[in-house]
Write an enzyme that holds these catalytic residues in place. Sequence first.
Site, PDB file in Angstrom:
ATOM      1  N   ASN A  97       0.762  -1.172  -0.126  1.00 32.17           N
ATOM      2  CA  ASN A  97      -0.019  -0.086   0.152  1.00 32.17           C
ATOM      3  C   ASN A  97       0.714   1.173  -0.013  1.00 32.17           C
ATOM      4  O   ASN A  97       1.964   1.362  -0.479  1.00 32.17           O
ATOM      5  CB  ASN A  97      -1.074   0.125   0.997  1.00 32.17           C
ATOM      6  CG  ASN A  97      -2.251   0.821   0.950  1.00 32.17           C
ATOM      7  OD1 ASN A  97      -2.418   1.952   1.311  1.00 32.17           O
ATOM      8  ND2 ASN A  97      -3.308   0.313   0.266  1.00 32.17           N
ATOM      9  N   ARG A  98       0.488   2.403   0.450  1.00 36.99           N
ATOM     10  CA  ARG A  98       0.980   3.669   0.296  1.00 36.99           C
ATOM     11  C   ARG A  98       1.980   4.025   1.704  1.00 36.99           C
ATOM     12  O   ARG A  98       1.579   3.735   2.680  1.00 36.99           O
ATOM     13  CB  ARG A  98       0.132   4.509  -0.073  1.00 36.99           C
ATOM     14  CG  ARG A  98      -0.664   4.416  -1.207  1.00 36.99           C
ATOM     15  CD  ARG A  98      -1.778   5.293  -1.759  1.00 36.99           C
ATOM     16  NE  ARG A  98      -2.203   4.858  -3.212  1.00 36.99           N
ATOM     17  CZ  ARG A  98      -3.124   4.043  -3.166  1.00 36.99           C
ATOM     18  NH1 ARG A  98      -3.654   3.442  -2.303  1.00 36.99           N
ATOM     19  NH2 ARG A  98      -3.307   3.646  -4.551  1.00 36.99           N
ATOM     20  N   ASP A 106     -11.483   1.445  -2.912  1.00 38.05           N
ATOM     21  CA  ASP A 106     -10.133   1.237  -2.898  1.00 38.05           C
ATOM     22  C   ASP A 106      -9.604   1.871  -1.266  1.00 38.05           C
ATOM     23  O   ASP A 106      -9.227   2.437  -1.006  1.00 38.05           O
ATOM     24  CB  ASP A 106      -9.291   1.923  -3.707  1.00 38.05           C
ATOM     25  CG  ASP A 106      -7.890   1.615  -3.729  1.00 38.05           C
ATOM     26  OD1 ASP A 106      -7.381   0.562  -2.899  1.00 38.05           O
ATOM     27  OD2 ASP A 106      -6.827   2.181  -4.211  1.00 38.05           O
ATOM     28  N   HIS A 109      -1.685 -10.005  -3.657  1.00 39.46           N
ATOM     29  CA  HIS A 109      -2.475  -8.981  -4.242  1.00 39.46           C
ATOM     30  C   HIS A 109      -3.268  -9.502  -5.256  1.00 39.46           C
ATOM     31  O   HIS A 109      -2.994  -9.376  -6.525  1.00 39.46           O
ATOM     32  CB  HIS A 109      -1.597  -7.850  -4.841  1.00 39.46           C
ATOM     33  CG  HIS A 109      -2.248  -6.539  -5.042  1.00 39.46           C
ATOM     34  ND1 HIS A 109      -3.117  -6.468  -6.213  1.00 39.46           N
ATOM     35  CD2 HIS A 109      -2.186  -5.312  -4.743  1.00 39.46           C
ATOM     36  CE1 HIS A 109      -3.524  -5.213  -6.304  1.00 39.46           C
ATOM     37  NE2 HIS A 109      -2.995  -4.595  -5.463  1.00 39.46           N
ATOM     38  N   GLU A 139      -6.648  -7.655  -0.493  1.00 37.85           N
ATOM     39  CA  GLU A 139      -5.452  -7.618  -0.049  1.00 37.85           C
ATOM     40  C   GLU A 139      -5.328  -7.737   1.643  1.00 37.85           C
ATOM     41  O   GLU A 139      -5.617  -6.729   2.154  1.00 37.85           O
ATOM     42  CB  GLU A 139      -4.821  -6.326  -0.528  1.00 37.85           C
ATOM     43  CG  GLU A 139      -4.874  -6.121  -1.919  1.00 37.85           C
ATOM     44  CD  GLU A 139      -4.689  -4.677  -2.230  1.00 37.85           C
ATOM     45  OE1 GLU A 139      -3.766  -4.078  -1.930  1.00 37.85           O
ATOM     46  OE2 GLU A 139      -5.709  -4.205  -3.156  1.00 37.85           O
TER      47      GLU A 139
END
Length: 389
Positions: free
Chosen positions: A104-105, A285, A211, A352
């Site tokens: 992820n981020r 998302d 993923h 995920e």
Amino acid sequence: MTMKTNLLRAAVLSLCVMVQVVTSVDPTAIPQAPDWPFDVTTLTAPDGSITAKFVSFGATMTELWVKDRDGNARDIILGYDDNTKLLTDPAHPVFNPIVGRYANRIKNGTFSIPISADPPPDGPNVYHIPTNDHDGQDTLHGGIYGWDRRNWTIVQKSKTSVTYLHIDDADEGFPGTVTAYATHSVENGGVLHTQVHASATEKTPIMLTQHIYWNLDAFQGSENILQHQLHVDGSRVVAVDGDAIPTGPFIDVEGTAYDFRTAQPIGARWNETVGLCGPGCQGYDNCWIYDKSEEEVPGLTLWSDLSGIRLDVTTNNPAVQVYTAYWLDTPRKQVHGGPSLNYTKWSAVAIEQEGYIDAINTPEWDVDQIYYPGRDFHWDTKYKFSTVD
Ligand SMILES: *[C@@H]1O[C@H](CO)[C@@H](O)[C@H](O)[C@H]1NC(C)=O
Ligand SMILES: *[C@@H]1O[C@H](CO)[C@@H](O)[C@H](O)[C@H]1NC(C)=O
Ligand SMILES: *[C@@H]1O[C@H](CO)[C@@H](O)[C@H](O)[C@H]1NC(C)=O
Ligand SMILES: *[C@@H]1O[C@H](CO)[C@@H](O)[C@H](O)[C@H]1NC(C)=O
């Protein structure tokens, strides 16, 4: 095959928790297939209920065949006919690999150890990872060459199980070396089991995921997943900004389009999902925090009334990202009607299993994602398939 390799194999096979034991394999001692890292390994459960295929590149699953309610096998995950596209497709949709070192981020591609809300731009304990998302506002899935685009090596293989090794040697700017073993196995009764064990030589964040993009109809009789039924055992979703970076609070799903505590079609409140996956995006998302306290309880269930295929997911992860694949535009596998047809928005749902997203920049959550010698990381998820009437 060398004596050393044989001894290693014997040791590996005699220990069921081998991922915790084999920590000193020399990957060059184990011969890889000529077409490595795109060599295909096929695993089939003895009862024929499930067949999964993998390539070494990214420890990626490329096909997953399970039976629908009529007993016909369908390949229910997205992918490519040509697996080298995992490396070369500029769209890089991240089709079914192990994602790391940090999934992820990461806000501004920056974090510090110990973590802090606003790490200074520089300092001995501040790390910068290439920013490959939202015009450089953040890092997505471990950087430009995350674990999903690395050449893992096979260290163990049987008819029902394969273990891949990846050594991440301060790649992409993360501190220290992380050694990761990913084991995929299939079991009777339609079970896919994936475990990743990772150990670090110095303090580093680790947060992994697998993923996988699902379409439980395999594009037979339907073009998207809006009618798939979804249950998520989570009453909180991480609030994010326009770059999908956590802002700190959690959203209570009660009365919102995030509420899947009772199963409903993914598209049930579709008109309310405009913008939920970011500006100009419709669908999900988002990161749900599981309510369940026991690992054995399925946290998420997905099924299709069309094919009858049902998936129950149990995991040791505290959270799950659900992405309804708005930005997809990539030729489909032949088995899904490609290559003239593309996977496009809502063709699939990526599910995920993961940790709290960007917890390394959100100290107020008090979630510890820093690993070091003596504190290893273990990721464990079971996917159980059955059918509904
Ligand atoms: C983002 O990171 C860069 C270094 O990659 C740094 O120069 C900049 O100050 C950071 N921005 C913010 C808002 O922290
Ligand atoms: C990984 O595999 C790709 C594709 O074959 C190759 O281009 C690359 O050089 C390999 N990288 C390493 C580090 O071996
Ligand atoms: C959703 O939006 C579409 C297009 O704007 C509209 O035709 C439809 O009636 C809406 N559905 C609901 C349930 O509000
Ligand atoms: C499918 O996607 C590819 C890559 O984005 C694109 O070049 C092609 O035009 C698309 N095909 C269709 C039928 O939309």
